[in-house]
Write a protein that holds these residues in place. Structure first.
Motif, PDB file in Angstrom:
ATOM      1  N   ASP A 182       0.845  -1.196   0.000  1.00  0.00           N
ATOM      2  CA  ASP A 182       0.000   0.000   0.000  1.00  0.00           C
ATOM      3  C   ASP A 182       0.882   1.247   0.000  1.00  0.00           C
ATOM      4  N   ALA A 183       0.282   2.374  -0.377  1.00  0.00           N
ATOM      5  CA  ALA A 183       1.048   3.623  -0.483  1.00  0.00           C
ATOM      6  C   ALA A 183       0.150   4.793  -0.122  1.00  0.00           C
ATOM      7  N   LEU A 184       0.735   5.765   0.577  1.00  0.00           N
ATOM      8  CA  LEU A 184       0.042   6.984   0.980  1.00  0.00           C
ATOM      9  C   LEU A 184       0.867   8.174   0.506  1.00  0.00           C
ATOM     10  N   THR A 185       0.294   9.018  -0.336  1.00  0.00           N
ATOM     11  CA  THR A 185       1.021  10.170  -0.866  1.00  0.00           C
ATOM     12  C   THR A 185       0.269  11.458  -0.560  1.00  0.00           C
ATOM     13  N   VAL A 186       1.021  12.556  -0.517  1.00  0.00           N
ATOM     14  CA  VAL A 186       0.456  13.879  -0.263  1.00  0.00           C
ATOM     15  C   VAL A 186       0.985  14.844  -1.317  1.00  0.00           C
ATOM     16  N   ASP A 187       0.062  15.547  -1.977  1.00  0.00           N
ATOM     17  CA  ASP A 187       0.405  16.579  -2.949  1.00  0.00           C
ATOM     18  C   ASP A 187      -0.079  17.934  -2.429  1.00  0.00           C
ATOM     19  N   ALA A 188       0.470  19.012  -2.975  1.00  0.00           N
ATOM     20  CA  ALA A 188       0.035  20.349  -2.563  1.00  0.00           C
ATOM     21  C   ALA A 188       0.238  21.341  -3.703  1.00  0.00           C
ATOM     22  N   VAL A 189      -0.611  22.375  -3.712  1.00  0.00           N
ATOM     23  CA  VAL A 189      -0.523  23.448  -4.692  1.00  0.00           C
ATOM     24  C   VAL A 189      -0.744  24.779  -3.969  1.00  0.00           C
ATOM     25  N   ALA A 190       0.066  25.776  -4.288  1.00  0.00           N
ATOM     26  CA  ALA A 190      -0.099  27.132  -3.747  1.00  0.00           C
ATOM     27  C   ALA A 190      -0.116  28.120  -4.900  1.00  0.00           C
ATOM     28  N   ARG A 191      -1.065  29.083  -4.850  1.00  0.00           N
ATOM     29  CA  ARG A 191      -1.199  30.077  -5.918  1.00  0.00           C
ATOM     30  C   ARG A 191      -1.207  31.476  -5.306  1.00  0.00           C
ATOM     31  N   LEU A 192      -0.450  32.371  -5.939  1.00  0.00           N
ATOM     32  CA  LEU A 192      -0.374  33.755  -5.468  1.00  0.00           C
ATOM     33  C   LEU A 192      -0.570  34.699  -6.646  1.00  0.00           C
ATOM     34  N   PRO A 193      -1.738  35.349  -6.764  1.00  0.00           N
ATOM     35  CA  PRO A 193      -1.947  36.325  -7.844  1.00  0.00           C
ATOM     36  C   PRO A 193      -1.003  37.513  -7.689  1.00  0.00           C
ATOM     37  N   LEU A 194      -0.359  37.898  -8.796  1.00  0.00           N
ATOM     38  CA  LEU A 194       0.577  39.015  -8.783  1.00  0.00           C
ATOM     39  C   LEU A 194       0.015  40.244  -9.481  1.00  0.00           C
ATOM     40  N   GLY A 195      -1.149  40.121 -10.089  1.00  0.00           N
ATOM     41  CA  GLY A 195      -1.748  41.236 -10.802  1.00  0.00           C
ATOM     42  C   GLY A 195      -1.531  41.157 -12.292  1.00  0.00           C
ATOM     43  N   HIS A 196      -2.370  41.881 -13.039  1.00  0.00           N
ATOM     44  CA  HIS A 196      -2.285  41.936 -14.499  1.00  0.00           C
ATOM     45  C   HIS A 196      -2.397  40.543 -15.129  1.00  0.00           C
ATOM     46  N   GLY A 197      -3.172  39.653 -14.498  1.00  0.00           N
ATOM     47  CA  GLY A 197      -3.404  38.317 -15.041  1.00  0.00           C
ATOM     48  C   GLY A 197      -2.324  37.311 -14.754  1.00  0.00           C
ATOM     49  N   VAL A 198      -1.300  37.687 -13.984  1.00  0.00           N
ATOM     50  CA  VAL A 198      -0.176  36.791 -13.700  1.00  0.00           C
ATOM     51  C   VAL A 198      -0.348  36.168 -12.323  1.00  0.00           C
ATOM     52  N   THR A 199      -0.139  34.837 -12.240  1.00  0.00           N
ATOM     53  CA  THR A 199      -0.223  34.111 -10.975  1.00  0.00           C
ATOM     54  C   THR A 199       1.034  33.280 -10.786  1.00  0.00           C
ATOM     55  N   LEU A 200       1.641  33.394  -9.612  1.00  0.00           N
ATOM     56  CA  LEU A 200       2.774  32.555  -9.239  1.00  0.00           C
ATOM     57  C   LEU A 200       2.227  31.260  -8.643  1.00  0.00           C
ATOM     58  N   VAL A 201       2.730  30.121  -9.121  1.00  0.00           N
ATOM     59  CA  VAL A 201       2.209  28.820  -8.696  1.00  0.00           C
ATOM     60  C   VAL A 201       3.356  27.931  -8.252  1.00  0.00           C
ATOM     61  N   ALA A 202       3.200  27.301  -7.095  1.00  0.00           N
ATOM     62  CA  ALA A 202       4.138  26.288  -6.606  1.00  0.00           C
ATOM     63  C   ALA A 202       3.382  24.974  -6.443  1.00  0.00           C
ATOM     64  N   ARG A 203       3.964  23.895  -6.916  1.00  0.00           N
ATOM     65  CA  ARG A 203       3.327  22.585  -6.851  1.00  0.00           C
ATOM     66  C   ARG A 203       4.290  21.573  -6.258  1.00  0.00           C
ATOM     67  N   GLY A 204       3.741  20.641  -5.494  1.00  0.00           N
ATOM     68  CA  GLY A 204       4.562  19.586  -4.925  1.00  0.00           C
ATOM     69  C   GLY A 204       3.867  18.243  -5.026  1.00  0.00           C
ATOM     70  N   GLU A 205       4.537  17.265  -5.622  1.00  0.00           N
ATOM     71  CA  GLU A 205       4.007  15.914  -5.731  1.00  0.00           C
ATOM     72  C   GLU A 205       4.712  15.004  -4.728  1.00  0.00           C
ATOM     73  N   ASN A 206       3.943  14.123  -4.095  1.00  0.00           N
ATOM     74  CA  ASN A 206       4.505  13.139  -3.159  1.00  0.00           C
ATOM     75  C   ASN A 206       5.474  13.822  -2.190  1.00  0.00           C
ATOM     76  N   LEU A 207       4.967  14.793  -1.443  1.00  0.00           N
ATOM     77  CA  LEU A 207       5.811  15.666  -0.623  1.00  0.00           C
ATOM     78  C   LEU A 207       6.657  14.914   0.391  1.00  0.00           C
ATOM     79  N   PHE A 208       6.160  13.798   0.893  1.00  0.00           N
ATOM     80  CA  PHE A 208       6.909  13.056   1.913  1.00  0.00           C
ATOM     81  C   PHE A 208       7.717  11.913   1.307  1.00  0.00           C
ATOM     82  N   ASP A 209       7.837  11.913  -0.014  1.00  0.00           N
ATOM     83  CA  ASP A 209       8.713  10.992  -0.734  1.00  0.00           C
ATOM     84  C   ASP A 209       8.388   9.527  -0.407  1.00  0.00           C
ATOM     85  N   GLU A 210       7.100   9.210  -0.408  1.00  0.00           N
ATOM     86  CA  GLU A 210       6.664   7.830  -0.180  1.00  0.00           C
ATOM     87  C   GLU A 210       7.146   6.931  -1.313  1.00  0.00           C
ATOM     88  N   GLU A 211       7.658   5.749  -0.961  1.00  0.00           N
ATOM     89  CA  GLU A 211       8.061   4.779  -1.976  1.00  0.00           C
ATOM     90  C   GLU A 211       6.822   4.075  -2.514  1.00  0.00           C
TER      91      GLU A 211
END
Length: 667
Positions: A612-641
C-alpha cells in the motif's frame, strides 16, 4: 505511421469559419460548444463530477492524477504518463481486474479515446487546461454513449468559451530539470470561436529502479512530449451549431534501461453537429490515426532483445442521437453508433546474448474489428421520481486476423473471422424524498471486445513473456447498485453507493504452469466485485473539502485454475482520496491532496505484492496582478516509496517527491 491527411483538417475549418461569419450581425447568437443537456435520469447511475477548478490545479498537471480523486479509478500500473509504458495505461474502475486495455470507456466530447490497436488511453494528450468538466460513472453499463463500458464511463468535455481566456500561457520548472510549457489563443469568430492550444513538457526523469538493483545500463525515466489542439465552434441557426476538434500529439519515454525507448503519437479529428430545436440532434463523426513503438532491452546483457518498431492503427466512427418531442415528462433518446478499428504490428526479435546483437526473427500481426449498435433510452419524470431505462443491440465483427513470423518461431497463421450480436440494457430510478435526501438504484449490462493487441500481439516485460490469444471472446458485464445522496446543510453533499458487478469471460493474463515465466491472455469464468463507495463534497466560506473512498472485494472464479478464489491482479481492496483547499475569491490559495491505495498483487497467483502507499500533494497560488499568478506545486511531498511493478523481486518505482515553480497568465 498512417498520418491523418492535413487536407481533411483544413477542409473542415473554412466550413466552421463561414458558419461563424453568417452570424456577424448585432443580434448574433453566441455559442459555447457544449453537447446536449444531460437527461434527468443521469444521477440514478451515481456519477462523480470533477470541475474545471480542480482539473487546472493539480500538483502534477496531468489528467490521470486528477482522476485519482475518484477512489476506485486505476490504471494497469501506478505510474503516470511520464514513466509508464504507454501501452499499459488502460483505465479501470471498481477493481474488476488490472488490464492494460481500458475496461472503462473514456470519451472526449463523445469520441472514444482508446487506442484502436492497444486499447490504452493517451493521457498525455488529454490536457486538463483544455477541459470544462469530467463526469465519472463507475457503473451504469453501456447506454447511448456507445459500447465498451464494462467498468464504467469517463466523459470529458472541452472547455467552453466563457472558461477560456483570449490568451493564456504557463511555464513551470521542476525537479530533475523538468519543464512544462502551455499556451492558448481563443479569439471570437462571429457568434462562435476558435481555440488553438499547445503543450510541451520534458524532463530528465527519476530513477524507477531501486538503488540496490541499478546497474551501469540503468537509466532514469526521461520523457519528452507535446500536443496541439484546434477547436472551432460556430452557430448554424438559432438552435444549432457545429463543432470541430483536431489534436496532434507525440510522446517519447525511456523506461528502466538506456535504449529502452517508447514512442506514441496520434492525429485525431472530429466534427459534431448539435441541434437544440424541437427535435434535438447530436451527430458525430471522427477519425484517429495512431502509432506506437517500443524497444525492449535485456535485463541480463543490456542489449536490444525486441524492437516493436511500428504499430500503425486507425479508428473511424460516428454516432447520431435523436431526441424527439414526446412531452415535458419524457426525454427519449434513439440512435446508432459505430466504430471500426484496424491495426498492424511490425517487430523484430534480436539475440541479446551475442555481442553482434543480430536479428533472429521478424514478426507481423494485425486485424480488424467493428461494432455497430442501435440504442433507445427514455427518462420519465413523475414528480420527485425519475425512471430511466434503455436497450442496445450491437453487431460486432473480428476479421482478417493474422500472425506471421520469419526466423526463430516461424509461423504463418490466419484466424477465422467471427461475428455475433450482443444485447444490453440498463434501468435506474431516482427518488428525491426531499431537497436533502435522494435515493437511487440501477441495474445494467454491457460488453467489451478483446482488443487487437490482446488477440494478436505477444509481449515481454522481463522476465515475463505474455502470449496473445486469437480465440478470446468478449467480456460481458452484469451489475446492480443502490445509493443515497444527502445534502444535510447547504454546500455539503454526502453520497454512498453499494454495488455488485459480475464480469463474465474476463480477459486476464494467466500464468502457465507448464512453461516458466510465461503467461497467456485467456478468458476466465468470471470476476465478481462487491463493494461500497463513499463521497463527500462541501464548502464552508473559503474552505472546500472533497473526499472519496472505495472498498472493493473482487474475486476470480476459475474452477480448476490455481487462481480460483483469489483477488484479480492489480486490484486493491481499499482506495481513498481527499483534497482540502482554501480558495478565497481574491488573494492566495492553497490546497493539499492525500491519496491512499491499498495492497495489490502483480500477478494472478498472488506471489508478488505491491504494498500500500500513501502520498500527499500540494498546490499554492499567489496572484501578482495583471493576469499573472505565481504557482508552486509539490508531488509526493513526503517521498513515499510507491512500487509500481514487482516481477519476482524485479521492482519499478513511481513518482518520488517532485517540486515545481512557475507562472500562469490569462487575459
Amino acid at each position: 505511421m498512417k498520418y491523418l491527411s492535413l487536407s481533411l483538417v483544413l477542409a473542415a475549418i473554412p466550413t466552421v469559419a463561414a458558419a461563424g461569419t453568417e452570424a456577424s450581425d448585432p443580434d448574433r447568437i453566441v455559442v459555447t460548444g457544449e453537447g446536449l443537456s444531460l437527461p434527468p435520469g443521469t444521477p440514478a447511475y451515481g456519477s462523480v463530477i470533477i470541475d474545471r477548478d480542480r482539473l487546472t490545479n493539480s500538483a502534477s498537471g496531468r489528467i490521470e492524477s486528477v482522476l485519482g480523486d475518484v477512489a476506485g479509478f486505476q490504471q494497469f500500473r501506478r505510474s503516470d504518463s511520464r514513466s509508464a509504458n504507454p501501452s499499459a495505461q488502460g483505465a479501470t474502475l471498481r477493481a474488476l481486474g488490472g488490464n492494460a486495455s481500458s475496461r472503462t470507456l473514456v470519451l472526449l466530447d463523445g469520441v472514444p479515446m482508446a487506442d484502436p490497436f492497444f486499447g490504452y488511453i493517451p493521457f498525455s494528450a488529454l490536457v486538463p487546461d483544455r477541459l470544462s468538466v469530467v463526469r465519472v460513472t463507475r457503473g451504469g453499463g453501456i447506454g447511448a454513449f456507445g459500447a465498451g463500458a464494462v467498468a464504467g464511463t469517463i466523459e470529458l468535455a472541452s472547455a467552453t468559451r466563457d472558461q477560456l481566456p483570449t490568451f493564456g500561457a504557463s511555464a513551470f520548472y521542476g525537479s530533475k530539470d523538468a519543464t512544462e510549457l502551455t499556451a492558448s489563443l481563443t479569439p471570437d469568430l462571429g457568434g462562435g470561436y476558435v481555440s488553438l492550444s499547445g503543450r510541451w513538457d520534458r524532463g530528465d526523469g527519476f530513477q524507477t529502479t531501486p538503488r540496490n538493483q541499478r546497474v551501469a545500463a540503468t537509466s532514469p525515466a526521461a520523457y519528452d512530449g507535446w500536443s496541439t489542439n484546434l477547436r472551432a465552434v460556430a452557430p448554424l441557426s438559432a438552435t444549432s451549431e457545429i463543432q470541430f476538434r483536431g489534436t496532434i500529439f507525440h510522446d517519447e519515454r525511456t523506461l528502466r534501461f538506456k535504449g529502452a525507448d517508447s514512442m506514441s503519437e496520434g492525429q485525431d479529428a472530429s466534427i459534431r453537429f448539435i441541434s437544440r430545436g424541437a427535435w434535438q440532434v447530436d451527430a458525430l463523426a471522427y477519425i484517429q490515426a495512431r502509432n506506437f513503438s517500443n524497444i525492449v532491452i535485456s535485463a541480463s546483457t543490456f542489449r536490444k532483445s525486441l524492437d516493436q518498431r511500428n504499430t500503425p492503427s486507425t479508428g473511424i466512427g460516428g454516432k447520431i442521437e435523436l431526441r424527439p418531442p414526446v412531452g415535458p415528462d419524457h426525454v427519449l433518446r434513439i440512435g446508432a453508433d459505430t466504430r471500426f478499428a484496424t491495426g498492424d504490428m511490425f517487430e523484430d526479435g534480436y539475440n541479446a546474448n551475442i555481442a553482434a546483437n543480430p536479428v533472429t526473427s521478424r514478426r507481423h500481426a494485425g486485424g480488424e474489428q467493428m461494432t455497430t449498435g442501435l440504442f433507445a433510452e427514455d427518462d420519465w419524470t413523475l414528480g420527485r421520481l425519475v425512471l430511466t431505462g434503455g436497450v442496445r443491440a450491437d453487431r460486432w465483427t473480428i476479421s482478417n486476423g493474422f500472425y506471421r513470423a520469419t526466423g526463430t518461431g516461424a509461423a504463418n497463421n490466419s484466424f477465422a473471422d467471427r461475428s455475433d450480436w450482443q444485447f444490453s440494457g440498463r434501468a435506474g430510478a431516482l427518488y428525491r424524498i426531499s431537497d436533502a435526501v435522494a435515493l437511487r438504484g440501477a441495474a445494467y449490462s454491457g460488453f467489451r471486445l478483446p482488443t487487437l493487441n490482446e488477440l494478436y500481439r505477444p509481449f515481454v516485460v522481463f522476465p515475463i513473456t505474455t502470449r496473445a490469444n486469437a480465440a478470446l471472446t468478449p467480456e460481458k458485464l452484469k451489475g446492480v447498485e443502490a445509493g443515497i445522496d444527502l445534502t444535510p446543510i447547504p454546500g455539503l453533499t454526502l453520497s454512498a453507493t453499494g454495488f455488485i458487478n459480475r464480469l463474465d469471460d474476463a480477459i486476464a493474463n494467466v500464468t502457465l504452469t507448464n512453461v516458466a515465466n510465461t503467461r497467456e491472455r485467456q478468458n476466465v469464468d468470471r470476476i465478481t466485485a462487491k463493494g461500497i463507495e463513499l463521497t463527500a463534497i462541501g464548502r464552508v466560506d473559503d474552505f472546500l473539502l472533497s473526499a472519496s473512498y472505495a472498498y472493493s472485494h473482487s474475486t476470480v472464479h476459475a474452477p480448476g485454475m490455481g487462481f480460483d478464489g483469489l483477488t484479480p491482479a492489480q486490484s486493491p481492496r481499499h482506495a481513498a482520496s481527499a483534497t482540502l483547499a482554501w480558495e478565497p475569491e481574491q488573494g492566495p490559495a492553497l490546497s493539499a491532496t492525500l491519496r491512499y491505495v491499498g495492497k495489490q498483487y502483480e500477478d494472478d497467483l498472488q506471489t508478488d505484492v505491491l504494498p500500500d502507499a500513501l502520498t500527499v500533494d500540494a498546490v499554492a497560488r499567489l496572484p501578482l496582478g495583471h493576469g499573472v499568478t505565481l504557482v508552486a506545486r509539490g508531488e509526493n511531498l513526503f517521498d513515499e516509496e510507491v512500487i509500481t511493478r514487482n516481477a519476482g523481486g524485479s521492482i519499478d518505482l513511481g513518482t518520488p517527491r517532485t517540486l515545481w515553480i512557475g507562472f500562469r497568465f490569462a487575459s
